[in-house]
Every structure is written in C-alpha cells, then in structure tokens.
Design a protein around this motif. Structure first.
Motif, PDB file in Angstrom:
ATOM      1  N   ARG A 187      39.425  45.834  73.563  1.00 15.09           N
ATOM      2  CA  ARG A 187      40.610  44.893  73.041  1.00 15.09           C
ATOM      3  C   ARG A 187      40.713  43.397  73.835  1.00 15.09           C
ATOM      4  O   ARG A 187      40.747  42.274  73.620  1.00 15.09           O
ATOM      5  CB  ARG A 187      41.731  45.371  73.171  1.00 15.09           C
ATOM      6  CG  ARG A 187      42.033  46.673  72.225  1.00 15.09           C
ATOM      7  CD  ARG A 187      41.999  46.378  70.513  1.00 15.09           C
ATOM      8  NE  ARG A 187      43.315  45.522  70.462  1.00 15.09           N
ATOM      9  CZ  ARG A 187      43.592  45.266  69.284  1.00 15.09           C
ATOM     10  NH1 ARG A 187      42.738  45.026  68.101  1.00 15.09           N
ATOM     11  NH2 ARG A 187      44.963  44.663  69.138  1.00 15.09           N
ATOM     12  N   ASP A 516      48.659  44.786  71.281  1.00 14.46           N
ATOM     13  CA  ASP A 516      48.551  44.939  72.815  1.00 14.46           C
ATOM     14  C   ASP A 516      48.305  43.201  73.418  1.00 14.46           C
ATOM     15  O   ASP A 516      48.595  43.263  74.485  1.00 14.46           O
ATOM     16  CB  ASP A 516      47.455  45.821  73.116  1.00 14.46           C
ATOM     17  CG  ASP A 516      46.193  45.796  72.359  1.00 14.46           C
ATOM     18  OD1 ASP A 516      46.083  44.910  71.418  1.00 14.46           O
ATOM     19  OD2 ASP A 516      45.485  46.757  72.572  1.00 14.46           O
ATOM     20  N   TYR A 517      47.892  42.519  72.610  1.00 15.74           N
ATOM     21  CA  TYR A 517      47.441  41.267  73.150  1.00 15.74           C
ATOM     22  C   TYR A 517      47.938  40.202  72.280  1.00 15.74           C
ATOM     23  O   TYR A 517      47.633  40.200  70.906  1.00 15.74           O
ATOM     24  CB  TYR A 517      46.098  40.953  73.265  1.00 15.74           C
ATOM     25  CG  TYR A 517      45.343  41.975  74.219  1.00 15.74           C
ATOM     26  CD1 TYR A 517      45.497  41.516  75.790  1.00 15.74           C
ATOM     27  CD2 TYR A 517      44.663  43.139  74.079  1.00 15.74           C
ATOM     28  CE1 TYR A 517      44.778  42.172  76.631  1.00 15.74           C
ATOM     29  CE2 TYR A 517      44.363  43.984  75.154  1.00 15.74           C
ATOM     30  CZ  TYR A 517      44.256  43.412  76.487  1.00 15.74           C
ATOM     31  OH  TYR A 517      43.857  44.169  77.392  1.00 15.74           O
TER      32      TYR A 517
END
Ligand SMILES: [Zn+2]
Length: 703
Positions: A187, A516-517
């Motif tokens: 990721r 998550d980002y």
C-alpha cells in the motif's frame, strides 16, 4: 445528476494533472525550448552527485539515487538554477536513509491533503450560487464559478522545488509498469507511486487556465440549451407537449422519450418528434432562434419557425424570426475544448494527447482494451435477442428512439405518480432526507455504527439542477449531497438521483476517511465511482419500504442495464472516434467537424444498430451533451455498467451490500484491474453483464 458530479471530478483531474491565451505557434515554440531541453551541464552534475552521494549513503541507495537524479534532470530548466543550485538542491533534499524518507513521505501526504482539501473547499464555495437553489445567478457569480484557485499550484510546486523533492525521492511509473508490477506493491508503494504521479507533467498555469476556460464555456453552452416543448408543432400543427415544459438537451429530451413509453396513445408521436429535434441538434439544422426560446413556434419536420401564437412565459423576441440554422456553434464549442486540451500535449511527454491522458492516466485501462470491451457488448447476439423481446412487448417494429426503451423496469408495478406521492410524503424537505440517511444506510446492510459514521460525514444541500455529489479533499471536510426538492416535496426522480449521489458520498467518505493513505483516496477511475453509485441507485425501491425486486424484476433490471449499456457503448465509440478525428484534423473548421461527427455517428449506427433497427444513417448517437463539454468522458458510462455488474454480483455473493461496499471503497486508487481482482477475483470486463443478461433473457422467456 451523475453527469454533473462526474464533471466536477473530471475537472479536478484535468486541472491538477495538466491550460494559453497566446497563439498555437508561440506555444509550440515555447514547448520545444521549454519542455524538452534540460541544461547542458546537467549530465555531468548528475554523474558527480551520483558518485558523491553513493559514497555518503551506501550502495543500497544507488538505485533510488540514479532514478531520482534522472527524474529531476528530466524536468529541470535553466530558469530553475545553475549547476551549483542543482547540486545543492540534490545534496540537501535526497533522503539517504529510510527514516528520513518515511518522514518526508508522511509530511508530503499530510500537506497535500491540506492543499487539496482547501482548494476543493474554495471551489465548492465559489460554485455555491451556481450549484444551489439560492436565487438568481448574476454574471459575477459565473466568474466565481469559473475561477480555479489551484490553476497555479503545479507551477508553484516546480518553482519552489517541492515537485523536484518528490521527483528526487519517489518513483515515476508508466501504465505498463503499474499494470505489470502493481499487484506486488505494498500500500505504501502504491501511495508513493500516486505521490510521484502528481508531478509527472510540468504544464504552465496559462495552459491549465485555457483548458478550464474552454471547459467553463462549453458547460455554459450546454447548460442553456433548452427546447420549449409547448412550442413544437407536429405536421398537423398540433402541440403534443404541455405549456411551460422546457427540456434541456440531451438529458431531459432523452428522459422524456423514456417517460413517453407510459403513454401508448400519444407517446410514439412525441417520441418521434423528440428524435427529430435531436437529429436537428446533431446536424445543426436546428434554427438558431428556437434554442431556449419560448417566443417562437417550430415545426421540427418542415423546420418552419413562426412567432409563438400561444404564451407560456414572459419571453419576448426582438430578433427577426427566421429559420437560419444554428451556425455550427455546437462543434465550434467542442473544437475549443480540443484546441485548449492540445496545448497541454507538449508538456505531457508520457501521454502526449488528451486521448492518452484519458485512457492511460485517468482510466488506467488501455484504449484498445476499452474499445474491445465496448465492441464485445455491441456485437453480442444478446442485443438481437433483447431487441426482439422489446419488439414483442411494444407490438411494433423498433424505431431508432427505442435505443432509449425503458420498459424493462423492476419498479413498473408502481406508476411514477404513486412513487412521487410516497416520496413527497417521506421527504418534504432536504432536511428530512438528511435525517434519514443513517436509516437508509442500515437498510443497505451497514451496521448502525458505520451508517452513523458515514452519515456524520454527509451534508445535504438543495440543488439548483437535478442533483450531484461533491466529495471533499481532506478528512476535516464533509461530502456534500446536492438534491432537488420541489416546494411540494421531493419527487421520485429526485429521490432516485439522491440515492445515486448518496452512493457517491459514501464511497467518498470511506475512500478518504477510512483509507490507510490519503494519497490513495478515491477509486481507480470515475467509472468505479459511478458503478458504486449505481449499486445504491438499484436498491431505491427497497429504501422506500417497497417490496425488494423479485427474480422477474431482477431480470428486468439486468435487461434494462444491458440495453442501456448497448446504447451508451455506441455513444462512447462516437466520442472516441470524434476525438481521434480532431487529432487527425487539427486545422478543421466547425463545419468540417460537424460533417465528420455526423458521418461517424452514422457509421457506428450502421455497423452496430442498423442490423437491429433496420434503418440506416441515423445520427442519434451524436446527441450527448457530454461529447461537447466533457473532454472524452463518455466511455466511463459503459465501463461503469460493466463494473456495476461485477460489483453487484459480488455483493450478492457476499450477501450484504454494506460491509462489501466498505471493503471495496477502502482500497482506494489502485489500477482498475487490480482493484477489481481484489474486489471480485476477476479483472474489469463485460462478462458479468453478459452472463446476467443471458440469464435474464431466459427468465423473460425470450427465444
Ligand atoms: Zn454519478
């Protein structure tokens, strides 16, 4: 309306990625000196730094260092500084160890979220008067709406060298690399790739501005293009449509064709008349004076125009009343968007045409693959079988406007009026809808917690138009759902659109707030956001507490979606061909573009539709307004339908929409095929749609 939303997203994509007020020639000269020539000393300086910094940070940093030096050298211009400045820049900005690189990555991610978020916030506020139902739009409001605060950002970032810092430390990639290597990336690696991609072009601010202006101008042209239906006369001089009915081309015209199927008596005559109007718009034989003008009566068959003998507005006409055709304004407007787009070409070496940028960068599916998927649907024998079924139901041979046949309806046990009543009672105001969002989401399978979490991130506003969704660019901001509520309450059409837009908002919330980002916020491309919104929209009746569609209804829905995909796939091919034609004929006049578009529309019709409709040379595929103002956007619709089927099938397998929707939306902006593989186990394609259609045809008892 989904169209509006998409344009919003689209413009953001264009502006960040990629607008001159000066002539083509001057620009081309600039391009050759500016876009391709790095200073002569840069090679020697790079070689020196490569040795020096490898010695300093160790051999394990050599590959990253080589790549970074090469990427910076590619974009460095003499104006950016001399050899000493370049060397100094690299020495102090190369992150030579993992801890420094991590800090750099985290700070860039957080700062860019702030930048995107606030730029988006300004744009949303500046568009408030145009977008919302807040009284008259004054000329200066339009200037606010047309203003783009982020137009200079990319320039600024090269000038202050933040762009070079990214290019020195994070990897630029090609679509091929992302397709081939993406599946094995972490990721974080994906987030780094998306970070670097923001700086893979160095397009001057004036070029971005010209693109934004052409976009705004074409949007205005389209937004004013109404037909006053009471003033249309049939060959017997009769008025088929009621007073005050004003239909925006092409959306409302097309939707009226759809609505007219419920009126077996006068419906077909109305539908034929609208088809005639659409054809005159495409061929630009429409009299200029009838556009957005209730002061004249018009027979679209003979093209005769007279002063209106009935009145349904306060409009008066002082111009002399003739049937002089619209002077190819439609195509002049499209040409302006092409000319503006082309100005970015020299600054985009890895995707040097708007066509490349759309497919390789925005969609991230190669054009040839998209074309093949569209052709697979268009030439499917299922189209012939579906057409036969429609013909049987209509009890007459198909006519060209039947590409918009809407008799496959899961909700057809209710009339529109009944549904309007149910909706108006439930949602008398926009606030009533806002309050109900958590309940609606729970009905879609979200847990009460997750439903509340999402609902807390959505603000409902009263839309001026039919509605759109506007996400946010940072976690501190909320997504906006713009919906149309009449004084008598929301109607069913408005509700259906609101549910679609709510789907966008939910996706926007998960993919930004729960990703998550933040660098990976969003979906792989706009077709995915549409597909996810279609999933919501397809369950609108259940949300009203009406029976969930039974197997027969589901079959009807599949057939409806297949027929819609079959229709829009041809429209998309026209859009693609027209853009190729413009690139092949950069000096074309509006008249020539008119002729070419008409011919392309006929050719695609003749190949894929004439065998089914038994009529040649129909130009209806050229009527979509997006083709004029949306910079090659239309292919997203058919891809969206295919993706919607893939996702819907997966939802069925999983048994509930909510958790699956969240799992998918949180994947964010990786490549389409990778996203789909992880969501459903298969890459993007029409197979799920075609399989569902085959089952539906069997269920509907088609031969
Ligand atoms: Zn949409």
């Amino acid at each position: 309306m989904r169209d509006r939303f998409c344009l919003t997203l689209l413009m953001t994509a264009i502006l960040f990625a990629t607008v001159p007020l000066f002539s083509e020639e001057i620009l081309m000269q600039n391009a050759s000196t500016q876009a391709t020539v790095s200073p002569s000393w840069i090679h020697d300086s790079s070689a020196k730094l490569q040795k020096e910094l490898t010695a300093k940070y160790g051999a394990q940093q050599k590959e990253r260092l080589d790549r970074g030096l090469h990427q910076v050298a590619e974009f460095w211009r003499a104006d950016d500084g001399d050899a000493a400045a370049f060397e100094e820049f690299v020495r102090i900005n190369f992150a030579g160890d993992q801890a420094t690189l991590d800090t750099m990555f985290n700070r860039f991610q957080s700062m860019l979220e702030q930048l995107d978020g606030h730029m988006h916030e300004i744009t949303r506020e500046f568009n408030q008067q145009s977008d919302l139902d807040l009284g008259p739009v004054l000329p200066f409001d339009e200037a606010f709406a047309g203003y783009d605060p982020s137009a200079h950002v990319l320039d600024d970032f090269f000038n202050n060298k933040l762009a070079f810092t990214v290019l020195l430390n994070f990897p630029l990639t090609t679509l091929d690399q992302r397709l081939k290597d993406g599946p094995t990336w972490t990721r974080r690696q994906w987030a780094e790739v998306r970070l670097a991609q923001r700086f893979d072009k160095r397009i001057p601010a004036d070029v971005n501005l010209a693109i934004a202006q052409a976009g705004a101008e074409s949007g205005q042209y389209i937004a004013q293009y109404n037909i006053w239906m009471y003033h249309l006369l049939d060959p017997q001089g009769q008025r088929l449509f009621p007073p005050k009915m004003r239909l925006l081309s092409h959306w409302n015209l097309r939707d009226e064709i759809k609505a007219d199927y419920s009126d077996p008596q006068t419906g077909p005559a109305k539908q034929r008349m609208i088809q005639q109007v659409m054809e005159r718009i495409v061929t630009q034989t429409i009299p200029q004076i009838v556009v957005n003008n209730p002061a004249v009566d018009w027979n679209p068959y003979t093209n005769e125009v007279k002063p209106a003998v009935v009145k349904d507005s306060d409009a008066t006409e002082s111009r002399s009343i003739t049937n002089a055709p619209e002077p190819d304004t439609r195509y002049a407007t499209l040409l302006k968007t092409f000319i503006a787009s082309r100005k970015a070409d020299p600054y985009s070496p890895t995707a040097p045409t708007l066509i490349d940028r759309r497919f390789q960068e925005d969609r991230e599916i190669p054009e040839a693959r998209v074309k093949a998927m569209l052709e697979q649907v268009l030439s499917s024998p299922l189209a012939v079988q579906t057409a036969q079924l429609i013909q049987t139901r209509l009890g007459r041979p198909l006519e060209p406007f039947d590409v918009w046949y809407n008799g496959f309806r899961p909700g057809s046990q209710f009339t529109e009026a009944q549904l309007d009543e149910i909706v108006a009672k439930k949602y008398p105001t926009a606030e009533a809808y806002q309050k109900d969002i958590p309940n609606l989401l729970i009905k879609l399978g979200f847990s009460p917690d997750r439903a509340q979490h999402v609902a807390d991130n959505i603000i409902v506003d009263p839309a001026r138009g039919s509605g759109h969704a506007m996400g946010s660019g940072m976690r501190a901001e909320k997504a906006h759902l713009r919906t149309r509520v009449e004084k008598t309450g929301m109607n069913y059409k408005g509700f259906n659109i609101a549910v679609h837009e709510m789907g966008h908002n939910v996706e926007q919330t998960f993919s930004l707030n729960d990703n998550d980002y933040t660098l990976l916020q969003g979906v792989p491309n706009t077709a995915f956001t549409e597909a996810l919104a279609f999933v919501f929209q397809g369950h609108d009746l259940e949300l009203l507490g009406l029976p969930a569609p039974d197997a027969k209804s589901q079959a009807e829905k599949s057939l409806n979606d297949f027929w819609a995909t079959y229709e829009i796939a041809g429209v998309a091919l026209v859009d693609m061909s027209v853009w190729h034609w413009m690139y092949d004929h950069p000096q074309a006049t509006p008249k020539q573009l008119d002729q070419a578009t008409v011919q392309i529309s006929k050719d695609i019709w003749n190949r894929y539709y004439a065998p089914i409709f038994h009529k040649n040379d129909v130009v209806l595929l050229g009527v979509y307004s997006h083709m004029i103002d949306s910079f090659l956007y239309l292919p997203d619709y058919p891809i969206g339908h295919m993706i919607a089927f893939q996702i819907e099938e997966q939802m069925k397998k999983a048994g509930s929409i909510g958790p699956e929707f969240e799992r998918m939306a949180k994947m964010g902006r990786i490549t389409p095929d990778l996203w789909m593989e992880r969501a459903t186990g298969h890459p993007v394609g029409p197979e799920a749609l075609l399989e569902a259609t085959q089952r539906a045809l069997a269920a509907a008892g088609a031969k």
